[in-house]
Design a protein around this motif. Structure first.
Motif, PDB file in Angstrom:
ATOM      1  N   LEU A 163     -23.606  23.885 -14.927  1.00 19.65           N
ATOM      2  CA  LEU A 163     -22.658  23.094 -15.812  1.00 19.65           C
ATOM      3  C   LEU A 163     -21.478  23.783 -16.315  1.00 19.65           C
ATOM      4  N   LEU A 186     -19.333  25.456 -22.168  1.00 20.10           N
ATOM      5  CA  LEU A 186     -20.148  24.486 -21.650  1.00 20.10           C
ATOM      6  C   LEU A 186     -19.550  23.064 -22.155  1.00 20.10           C
ATOM      7  N   GLU A 192     -27.515  30.877 -11.920  1.00 21.21           N
ATOM      8  CA  GLU A 192     -26.941  30.318 -13.455  1.00 21.21           C
ATOM      9  C   GLU A 192     -26.857  28.943 -13.370  1.00 21.21           C
ATOM     10  N   SER A 193     -26.948  28.514 -14.631  1.00 16.97           N
ATOM     11  CA  SER A 193     -26.475  27.028 -14.640  1.00 16.97           C
ATOM     12  C   SER A 193     -25.261  26.625 -14.195  1.00 16.97           C
ATOM     13  N   LYS A 215     -33.396  23.213 -19.128  1.00 12.92           N
ATOM     14  CA  LYS A 215     -32.659  23.561 -20.509  1.00 12.92           C
ATOM     15  C   LYS A 215     -31.466  22.733 -20.752  1.00 12.92           C
ATOM     16  N   HIS A 216     -31.042  22.028 -19.694  1.00 13.90           N
ATOM     17  CA  HIS A 216     -30.004  21.036 -20.010  1.00 13.90           C
ATOM     18  C   HIS A 216     -30.384  19.650 -19.438  1.00 13.90           C
ATOM     19  N   ILE A 271     -27.222  21.833 -10.343  1.00 11.27           N
ATOM     20  CA  ILE A 271     -27.956  22.346 -11.382  1.00 11.27           C
ATOM     21  C   ILE A 271     -27.765  23.930 -11.502  1.00 11.27           C
ATOM     22  N   ALA A 272     -27.696  24.456 -10.323  1.00 15.97           N
ATOM     23  CA  ALA A 272     -27.489  26.029 -10.423  1.00 15.97           C
ATOM     24  C   ALA A 272     -26.467  26.330  -9.267  1.00 15.97           C
ATOM     25  N   LEU A 288     -33.604  26.039 -15.051  1.00 12.18           N
ATOM     26  CA  LEU A 288     -32.109  25.648 -15.333  1.00 12.18           C
ATOM     27  C   LEU A 288     -32.142  24.281 -15.742  1.00 12.18           C
ATOM     28  N   ARG A 289     -32.695  23.467 -15.037  1.00 10.90           N
ATOM     29  CA  ARG A 289     -32.496  22.037 -15.300  1.00 10.90           C
ATOM     30  C   ARG A 289     -32.881  21.502 -16.629  1.00 10.90           C
TER      31      ARG A 289
END
Length: 176
Positions: A49, A57, A46-47, A155-156, A37-38, A152-153
């Protein structure tokens, strides 16, 4: 001998032999470490991903496909059932098992054959992938609050739902 229950072993110890998920970025064509996740960034988190090299991304399908291919290769490695002799001077690798159990196949070798990639290692690998999608474990690993990781999770969320479904699907058929 007394052993510690698997649930009481810290993640750092449990996953020390786990292979990281390193998808190849479709933009810069370089593999990068997917930290879940981060991931740590100099002033915060930060993310996990996006590519660490170019910041691109990848699509949900791209990451899902890369994770599925990695899991399938690990399962294939487990079913290859390669054994290795524990005697350092021998170190024979074979897929053949002797009639006498786990004794080494080489004459004059007193070593024992052990699985290179056991069911326990495969299960811990799958648990590692599941832990990458877990808010509390990510927060503990990064030494931050769960609410920061949850932001952060969220967000995506579609990415993590899809990746978690893939891992859960493979974990559900594991009988360990």
């Amino acid at each position: 001998t007394l052993r510690t229950l698997d649930s009481q072993i810290p993640d750092s110890e449990r996953f020390k032999f786990a292979r990281p998920f390193t998808p190849t970025c479709p933009s810069c064509k370089k593999p990068y470490c997917f930290d879940g996740i981060a991931r740590q960034k100099s002033p915060g988190i930060e993310s996990g991903l996006a590519c660490t090299h170019c910041g691109h991304l990848p699509t949900i399908g791209f990451l899902a496909n890369q994770l599925t291919l990695l899991i399938r290769s690990l399962i294939r490695e487990y079913y290859a059932f390669v054994m290795q002799c524990d005697e350092p001077s021998c170190a024979l690798k074979t897929r053949v098992l002797t009639v006498s159990g786990s004794r080494c196949l080489r004459p004059q070798c007193s070593g024992r054959l052990n699985e290179i990639f056991s069911d326990k290692l495969l299960y811990h690998q799958m648990q590692y992938f599941a832990a990458l999608m877990n808010i509390e474990r990510s927060a503990a690993r990064l030494e931050c609050t769960a609410s920061e990781v949850k932001i952060l999770r969220d967000k995506h969320i579609e990415y993590f739902k899809r990746l978690a479904i893939i891992v859960d699907m493979h974990l559900s058929v594991s009988a360990r």
